[in-house]
Design an enzyme around this catalytic site. Structure first.
Site, mmCIF file in Angstrom:
data_model
loop_
_atom_site.group_PDB
_atom_site.id
_atom_site.type_symbol
_atom_site.label_atom_id
_atom_site.label_comp_id
_atom_site.label_asym_id
_atom_site.label_seq_id
_atom_site.Cartn_x
_atom_site.Cartn_y
_atom_site.Cartn_z
ATOM 1 N N ASP A 170 -8.647 -2.760 3.230
ATOM 2 C CA ASP A 170 -8.651 -1.886 4.417
ATOM 3 C C ASP A 170 -8.267 -0.451 4.056
ATOM 4 O OD1 ASP A 170 -5.995 -3.212 3.948
ATOM 5 O OD2 ASP A 170 -5.420 -1.629 5.346
ATOM 6 N N ARG A 217 -12.904 -7.971 -3.811
ATOM 7 C CA ARG A 217 -12.327 -7.927 -2.448
ATOM 8 C C ARG A 217 -12.065 -6.461 -2.056
ATOM 9 N NH1 ARG A 217 -7.065 -6.247 -0.163
ATOM 10 N NH2 ARG A 217 -7.070 -7.127 1.906
ATOM 11 N N VAL A 218 -12.531 -6.085 -0.880
ATOM 12 C CA VAL A 218 -12.389 -4.702 -0.425
ATOM 13 C C VAL A 218 -11.145 -4.582 0.448
ATOM 14 C CG1 VAL A 218 -13.436 -2.871 0.961
ATOM 15 C CG2 VAL A 218 -14.863 -4.295 -0.533
ATOM 16 N N THR A 253 0.872 -1.165 0.000
ATOM 17 C CA THR A 253 0.000 0.000 0.000
ATOM 18 C C THR A 253 0.906 1.211 0.000
ATOM 19 O OG1 THR A 253 -1.604 -1.173 1.359
ATOM 20 C CG2 THR A 253 -1.654 1.190 1.532
ATOM 21 N N THR A 312 -0.337 0.069 6.423
ATOM 22 C CA THR A 312 -0.032 -0.831 5.310
ATOM 23 C C THR A 312 0.143 -2.238 5.869
ATOM 24 O OG1 THR A 312 1.689 -1.414 3.698
ATOM 25 C CG2 THR A 312 2.400 -0.098 5.550
ATOM 26 N N GLY A 313 -0.027 -3.239 5.018
ATOM 27 C CA GLY A 313 0.191 -4.609 5.471
ATOM 28 C C GLY A 313 -1.025 -5.473 5.253
ATOM 29 N N GLY A 357 -4.257 -6.575 5.152
ATOM 30 C CA GLY A 357 -5.504 -5.812 5.259
ATOM 31 C C GLY A 357 -6.583 -6.505 6.059
#
Ligand code: GLY
Length: 332
Positions: A214, A211-212, A183, A234-235, A237
């Site tokens: 974060d 897919r949504v 991200t 970031t990371g 989600g």
């Protein structure tokens, strides 16, 4: 979606030194891309800082910085976003301003060149906080945002990521080694003492269609409130959503921790409680900053501000790196 700016969190009389931090994704960065990642976050930070130095707002600065990373093929956002199961790209972004706590987010967006600008439009021009694909495209078209065909978003780097994922899926369980979730994001404090955040992503590597991420969700991918802190995360989600990582960091700051302490504590909690790895950047209204990640790498950069107990940094420098140890400092 905007409210009136009429509460005590609007520090419009308070002049302070601007601060900006940028992150380019928490994961294991392949050796071949370490330098590109480091220079990418450095340059994006300089772009955002110029806005702040010229008296621009924190929201303009974070959008400018994230736009630079969306345009850079070495980051998973905009041009260079990961490819989904259908061979397409769906992108997600969020912006939030700390004076009003107004936000704009968009999810599963196609064709918009800079999803962070679409999120900004949703904040400024719509009655909504979060719009999905078709609605975002409608707002983007009404306001003339640039569009690109699918081929623009897919790069050699994103093709390689898809191949790595498919080759290692059965043997490699550790998400950051497969580069699944990265991200980009920025947080800033402007001369008027206001805070803002922006986050943008192509999502996790080879996601299911729809897919949504974060990164479009307030409190997970980002959060900003002048009364506490601005955060971009970031990371992993799915883990970030379970613990509301960005809001957790802000809650700890509200309870008296420094941004650095709050960022470390929240990421450690996410790892211990739901097994998720990631990273975050944060800044509060006094210019105290936090940078932490539980993955091997996170590209990050900052200009201005102060880490807890920091004595050597001078804010006419950009500081940047891809891990905790090899941190470079250049005069600006
Ligand atoms: N944090 C980015 C994602 O999982 O979509």
């Amino acid at each position: 979606m905007t409210n009136n700016v009429n509460d005590s969190s609007n520090n419009s009389d308070f002049i302070c030194e601007p601060v900006i931090l940028v992150q380019g994704g928490a994961r294991t960065i392949a050796k071949a891309f370490l330098e590109k990642s480091a220079l990418g976050v450095r340059d994006a930070t300089l772009d955002g800082y110029r806005v702040l130095k010229n008296g621009g707002s924190c929201i303009d600065a974070v959008v400018k910085a994230v736009q630079a990373l969306e345009d850079n093929p070495y980051f998973n956002a905009g041009h260079g976003s990961v490819i989904n199961e259908a061979g397409e790209v769906e992108m997600h972004a969020l912006v939030m301003r700390g004076d009003t706590c107004d936000m704009g987010g968009c999810l599963c967006v196609k064709h918009v060149k800079n999803p962070v600008k679409a999120a900004r439009l949703i904040l400024d021009e719509s009655d909504y906080c979060l719009l999905s694909a078709e609605a975002t495209l409608q707002v983007a078209r009404q306001h003339g945002l640039e569009e690109r065909p699918l081929e623009y978003f897919i790069t050699d780097v994103s093709r390689q990521k898809k191949k790595n994922y498919e080759d290692s899926r059965s043997i490699q369980k550790d998400f950051d080694k497969r580069g699944e979730h990265d991200t980009v994001g920025a947080v800033a404090l402007d001369c008027l003492g206001n805070l803002a955040c922006a986050t943008s992503t192509g999502g996790r590597n080879v996601p299911m269609v729809g897919r949504v991420s974060d990164s479009s969700i307030c409190g997970s991918g980002g959060f900003a409130d002048n009364n506490s802190v601005a955060v971009s995360t970031t990371g992993d989600g799915e883990a970030i959503m379970k613990v509301n990582l960005a809001r957790m960091i802000s809650m700890y700051v509200e309870q008296g921790m420094s941004p650095q302490q709050a960022t470390i504590k929240s990421l450690n909690h996410m790892k211990a409680r739901v097994g998720g790895k990631g990273g975050a950047i944060s800044v509060d209204g006094s210019g105290r900053v936090g940078v932490h990640f539980t993955t091997q790498n996170m590209s990050w950069a900052r200009i201005g501000g102060k880490f807890q107990n920091e004595t050597t940094y001078s804010n006419d420098c950009v500081q940047f790196g891809t891990d905790c140890t090899n941190i470079r400092t250049e005069k600006i």
